[in-house]
Design an enzyme around this catalytic site. Sequence first.
Site, PDB file in Angstrom:
ATOM      1  N   HIS A   1      26.851  -2.028 -12.431  1.00 19.36           N
ATOM      2  CA  HIS A   1      26.149  -2.420 -13.641  1.00 19.36           C
ATOM      3  C   HIS A   1      24.641  -2.191 -13.555  1.00 19.36           C
ATOM      4  CE1 HIS A   1      24.954  -4.657 -17.143  1.00 19.36           C
ATOM      5  NE2 HIS A   1      24.206  -5.442 -16.406  1.00 19.36           N
ATOM      6  N   CYS A   2      24.069  -2.216 -12.359  1.00 17.02           N
ATOM      7  CA  CYS A   2      22.606  -2.242 -12.259  1.00 17.02           C
ATOM      8  C   CYS A   2      21.954  -0.863 -12.251  1.00 17.02           C
ATOM      9  CB  CYS A   2      22.191  -3.014 -10.998  1.00 17.02           C
ATOM     10  SG  CYS A   2      22.574  -4.778 -11.066  1.00 17.02           S
ATOM     11  N   ILE A   3      22.178  -0.098 -11.207  1.00 15.97           N
ATOM     12  CA  ILE A   3      21.414   1.132 -10.998  1.00 15.97           C
ATOM     13  C   ILE A   3      21.643   2.169 -12.103  1.00 15.97           C
ATOM     14  CG2 ILE A   3      20.801   2.937  -9.345  1.00 15.97           C
ATOM     15  CD1 ILE A   3      20.170   0.052  -8.517  1.00 15.97           C
TER      16      ILE A   3
ATOM     17  N   CYS B   1      22.282   1.609 -15.163  1.00 18.94           N
ATOM     18  CA  CYS B   1      21.953   1.076 -16.489  1.00 18.94           C
ATOM     19  C   CYS B   1      20.520   0.572 -16.611  1.00 18.94           C
ATOM     20  CB  CYS B   1      22.918  -0.063 -16.842  1.00 18.94           C
ATOM     21  SG  CYS B   1      24.657   0.417 -16.882  1.00 18.94           S
ATOM     22  N   ASP B   2      20.110  -0.299 -15.699  1.00 21.10           N
ATOM     23  CA  ASP B   2      18.839  -1.013 -15.867  1.00 21.10           C
ATOM     24  C   ASP B   2      17.634  -0.104 -16.077  1.00 21.10           C
ATOM     25  OD1 ASP B   2      20.408  -3.196 -15.538  1.00 21.10           O
ATOM     26  OD2 ASP B   2      19.594  -3.800 -13.591  1.00 21.10           O
TER      27      ASP B   2
END
Length: 433
Positions: free
Chosen positions: A266-268, A270-271
């Site tokens: 979810h993080c790398i 998307c953010d």
Amino acid sequence: MSNGDVTGLAVAVVGLGYVGLPTALALSDAGASVVGIDSSPARLRAIARGAVDLLPLHHAQLACASAGDRFRLTPDPTAVRSADAVVICVPTPVDARREPDLTALAAACASVVEHAVPGQLIVLTSTSYVGTTRDLLVEPLRARGLTVDEDVHVAFAPERIDPGNEHHTPERTPRLVGGAGPHSTRAAAALLAPTASLVRTVADPETAEMAKLWENTYRAVNIALANELADACHSLGLAPVPVIEAAATKPYGFMPFYPGPGVGGHCIPCDPHYLLWQLGKVRQPAPLVATALAANSGRPARITERALDLLAEHAVPARGARVLLIGVAYKEGVADVRESPALEILAGLAAVGADVAYCDPLVPSLRTASGPLDHVPDPHTRAWDLVVLNTVHTVHTVHDLAWLRAADAPPVLDTRQRGPVAPRPAPAAEVTA
């Protein structure tokens, strides 16, 4: 609420995914009475059964919490009305155009604002653009007639969850807190203190929001650099991992990042796009970040091309080639396939007619663009034209993967460039990506 004492506090956690559930369990373990709120009945049923992807420590916490009377689950959003504190932990993905998808976050914040009562603390943990906390919480609460930092407290405290990593549990990780005023900051810091190794307060929500984006953009850029330099090593006849480990002996100014098939979770993936999207609105270029994100996005396609090249080198036509992926989760130790590079690799190979399969004991079944696939439990009993090492879990023991080192083993494409179970000299049949 005294500093770091949540005993007897009523806390509502909105969203019970990879962030929300460990957060709820940590607060319950610290003595709070927790109600977990999730819009998915299927997720609530899975939690009630204990059929969720957690570390053993958190499975034990879930079992203890479920057996007591201080932890309950509900799909009812009005449950926040009886809470002293509300923690919002919903996903913030990107859409097909790599632009922020704020659907879940906007809905959750609107619901919390609708049911907020004076005296509450509301803490947002979901990563988003700079200004989200004010746009989705502070201003709507003011529109309801509630004075923020007086009638109700609001803060942003970005999650720092590393799924599947027992060394980086939330309880061992520092936490940032930026309140919409001094009272909000103190209240949020006190709530989260028992769930973190320490709490660092910052001036405002925007500072905390940007810090979170900076953290993950830093990682995205360095992952892209690691893959690029790994390719450079191969062009120069060098193995990348020993070079990285040698560089990592420097005690300052260097942090090791390792090559792989791309970025997932979810993080790398998307953010950093939240940051680029917001900068685009004010016409502030960020070419280095944009290039790194494009390189990361293109990595799975590069792996697919290398797999096809390797099949051709062994005179195996792509159509009908039997290709096995070892591991489809986006990282070791989790069952999460969100944004996993494996999905694109499988789709790319299937698109040219390859007969694709996968082995991942943490992911029993998988939906792909070409149809459903099931985990192959005993891959060594079948004949393969190519094996692609994508994600190697700790449950993949030396015995499980020893067949890949046999003299009659199929060619192996190691996307991680580390070998089946540990860094080692590559055998003749193994090619790194």
